[in-house]
Design an enzyme around this catalytic site. Structure first.
Site, PDB file in Angstrom:
ATOM      1  N   ASP A  75      96.406  29.874   8.070  1.00 15.90           N
ATOM      2  CA  ASP A  75      95.233  30.283   7.664  1.00 15.90           C
ATOM      3  C   ASP A  75      94.881  29.948   6.179  1.00 15.90           C
ATOM      4  O   ASP A  75      95.204  30.874   5.279  1.00 15.90           O
ATOM      5  CB  ASP A  75      94.948  31.854   8.026  1.00 15.90           C
ATOM      6  CG  ASP A  75      93.719  32.202   7.835  1.00 15.90           C
ATOM      7  OD1 ASP A  75      92.766  31.330   7.542  1.00 15.90           O
ATOM      8  OD2 ASP A  75      93.353  33.622   7.939  1.00 15.90           O
ATOM      9  N   THR A  82      92.234  30.144   4.537  1.00 12.89           N
ATOM     10  CA  THR A  82      90.992  31.164   3.983  1.00 12.89           C
ATOM     11  C   THR A  82      91.893  32.283   3.338  1.00 12.89           C
ATOM     12  O   THR A  82      91.259  32.745   2.516  1.00 12.89           O
ATOM     13  CB  THR A  82      90.018  31.674   5.283  1.00 12.89           C
ATOM     14  OG1 THR A  82      91.160  32.344   6.209  1.00 12.89           O
ATOM     15  CG2 THR A  82      89.565  30.755   5.791  1.00 12.89           C
TER      16      THR A  82
END
Length: 250
Positions: A10, A12
């Site tokens: 991930d 982000t």
């Protein structure tokens, strides 16, 4: 070369927490795992993309140890721990052990540690490393060659999934029921990658990318000797052309 897995991190999280973590992945072709699957069903295998007759199945990341064979777990863990320059140290501010290195490598080491796999340092120190192949922008990958107890040389590679998976001729086999012992004897069961499997892998990478996930492939290949036939090492210990990274389809 065999495709062991495509791991998704991930990215982000890097912006919000200054760290990256493994959230989903595919082991072989059909076993798609997701961290906290119940909360993130959209990260599971996509039947629309993989096709109505797909044998893909989704499992929670916490159930990987019950699904993968011990031999495959050992292979998976070694490919993470040995083919890496990250290491663990104590954070001077918190006093908590933490992995230090690239965001991708630390996320993979944390993934292995969370699953309770063999300690990274024990795994690394007990491995006979023959050569490290540092990351280069040309091959979009980094590798590590080790000598196994039986004298076989194993090349671990990690890097751009869309490049490495196209070089693979075989994939590791994972069964949904967890009966993952190789029926042909000890070791890791693999199967050929045909057009259907190639399409599945490509769709999987695209599916993950559409969710703003960063993908990385972990692959391996065994050689009778190192360097392989018709391959020479340069003075800087780089591999001269033809590179085994280009020959992995043989």
């Amino acid at each position: 070369m065999a495709n062991a897995s495509v791991i998704c991190t991930d990215k982000t999280g890097t912006l919000t927490q200054n760290e990256m973590s493994v959230v989903a992945g595919s082991v072989g072709v059909h076993a798609k795992f997701v961290r906290r699957l119940d909360e993130n069903p959209t990260r599971a295998c996509d039947k629309e993309r993989s096709g109505p007759n797909s044998r893909d199945f989704a499992i929670d990341m916490s159930k990987l140890n019950a699904t993968l064979s011990p031999q495959l777990v050992e292979l998976f863990n070694a490919s993470i721990c040995v083919n890496s320059t990250a290491f663990e140290d104590v954070d001077p501010e918190t006093g908590v052990p933490t992995f230090i290195g690239s965001k991708t490598e630390t996320s993979l080491l944390n993934f292995a540690k969370t699953l309770g796999w063999a300690d990274y340092k024990v795994t690394r120190d007990s491995t006979k490393v023959v050569q490290m192949l540092p990351f280069s922008s040309e091959r979009k990958a980094m590798g590590c060659v080790v000598r196994l107890a039986d004298g076989v040389h194993r090349l671990y590679i990690k890097g751009a999934s869309e490049i490495l998976t196209r070089k693979c001729k075989r994939h590791v086999v994972v069964y949904q029921e967890g009966a993952n012992e190789n029926p042909n004897g000890s070791g890791i069961e693999t199967a050929s990658i045909g057009e259907v499997e190639e399409d599945n892998i490509s769709r999987t990478i695209t599916f993950y990318a559409s969710q703003t996930l960063r993908t990385i492939a972990l692959c391996y290949r065994d050689f009778r000797r190192w360097p392989p036939d018709n391959v020479q090492l340069l003075d800087n210990e780089e591999v001269a052309s033809p590179s085994p990274l280009r020959k992995t389809c043989d």
